[in-house]
Design an enzyme around this catalytic site. Sequence first.
Site, PDB file in Angstrom:
ATOM      1  N   MET A 101       0.841  -1.193   0.000  1.00  0.00           N
ATOM      2  CA  MET A 101       0.000   0.000   0.000  1.00  0.00           C
ATOM      3  C   MET A 101       0.879   1.247   0.000  1.00  0.00           C
ATOM      4  O   MET A 101       1.656   1.458   0.930  1.00  0.00           O
ATOM      5  CB  MET A 101      -0.904   0.004   1.233  1.00  0.00           C
ATOM      6  CG  MET A 101      -1.874  -1.151   1.302  1.00  0.00           C
ATOM      7  SD  MET A 101      -2.878  -1.120   2.813  1.00  0.00           S
ATOM      8  CE  MET A 101      -1.657  -1.586   4.044  1.00  0.00           C
ATOM      9  N   ILE A 159       1.928  -5.287   8.152  1.00  0.00           N
ATOM     10  CA  ILE A 159       3.356  -4.988   8.297  1.00  0.00           C
ATOM     11  C   ILE A 159       3.576  -3.483   8.176  1.00  0.00           C
ATOM     12  O   ILE A 159       3.149  -2.860   7.206  1.00  0.00           O
ATOM     13  CB  ILE A 159       4.187  -5.720   7.230  1.00  0.00           C
ATOM     14  CG1 ILE A 159       3.980  -7.232   7.356  1.00  0.00           C
ATOM     15  CG2 ILE A 159       5.665  -5.373   7.355  1.00  0.00           C
ATOM     16  CD1 ILE A 159       4.629  -8.025   6.238  1.00  0.00           C
ATOM     17  N   GLY A 189       1.465   4.122   4.676  1.00  0.00           N
ATOM     18  CA  GLY A 189       2.306   3.303   3.800  1.00  0.00           C
ATOM     19  C   GLY A 189       2.770   2.011   4.439  1.00  0.00           C
ATOM     20  O   GLY A 189       3.429   2.038   5.467  1.00  0.00           O
ATOM     21  N   SER A 190       2.429   0.874   3.842  1.00  0.00           N
ATOM     22  CA  SER A 190       2.709  -0.397   4.499  1.00  0.00           C
ATOM     23  C   SER A 190       2.351  -1.561   3.579  1.00  0.00           C
ATOM     24  O   SER A 190       2.227  -1.388   2.373  1.00  0.00           O
ATOM     25  CB  SER A 190       1.906  -0.478   5.805  1.00  0.00           C
ATOM     26  OG  SER A 190       0.592  -0.007   5.589  1.00  0.00           O
ATOM     27  N   ARG A 191       2.141  -2.736   4.167  1.00  0.00           N
ATOM     28  CA  ARG A 191       1.900  -3.923   3.358  1.00  0.00           C
ATOM     29  C   ARG A 191       1.138  -4.964   4.159  1.00  0.00           C
ATOM     30  O   ARG A 191       1.229  -5.029   5.387  1.00  0.00           O
ATOM     31  CB  ARG A 191       3.264  -4.448   2.900  1.00  0.00           C
ATOM     32  CG  ARG A 191       3.343  -5.880   2.503  1.00  0.00           C
ATOM     33  CD  ARG A 191       4.743  -6.169   2.008  1.00  0.00           C
ATOM     34  NE  ARG A 191       5.158  -7.512   2.277  1.00  0.00           N
ATOM     35  CZ  ARG A 191       6.411  -7.922   2.225  1.00  0.00           C
ATOM     36  NH1 ARG A 191       7.379  -7.070   1.963  1.00  0.00           N
ATOM     37  NH2 ARG A 191       6.711  -9.171   2.457  1.00  0.00           N
TER      38      ARG A 191
END
Length: 231
Positions: A101, A159, A189-191
Amino acid sequence: MAVDLKSTVIKPLHKEGPKFVGAFFAVSVILGFLWPPLFWGGLILTVWCYYFFRDPVRTVPMADGLVVSPADGEVSLIEPAVPPAELGLGDEPRMRVSVFMSVFDCHVNRAPVPGEVTKVAYRPGKFLSAELDKASDENERNGIVLTTADGTRLGVVQIAGLVARRILCETREGAALERGDRFGIIRFGSRLDTYLPDGTAPKVDIGQRCIAGETVLAVLGDATAVPTRRE
């Protein structure tokens, strides 16, 4: 037409959003008193903040066995990997689908399958770029295990990334989630990694854009993978 335009541009806001949007706007006003052009720059950032915390309504596919994406973003990794030990999913590799993301994607996370939350596990860690493979092992993370009605277990891991400094998990062990239900958000912002059960292959490809709660990642029990896209 006016109603359609309004619903297209103005999206519902996640409950975490108002305090940040308000803070961005307040700072914009203060900066505007110091130097008027700074107000407009701050206003642009305020609009971005609003859209970061947007929480749009999604049309969730309801066919049996579907695994939908838990996040908006781009598929960055598809590979076998051992799930984080704290999830209790064993030490054998499972197919992992990672959705990255960016700061422009909606960050509300959704349940990929219907089931009971049988595990919630948080682990502190680093804040490496979420696009890196080693982020799955080294970054701050929060994982949940969903167990479907037939006993199938699937892991989903939030994450943190280079900018993300706050993982929020809004569910608990014992909770029942439907496919597409919201279960958390990650700020800035991440995943998300989805660990599929044995005998289930991804139906997406690296680089594909996903919509949380709508894009089908896989079908439980279907081991037929999509052809790999070639450049």
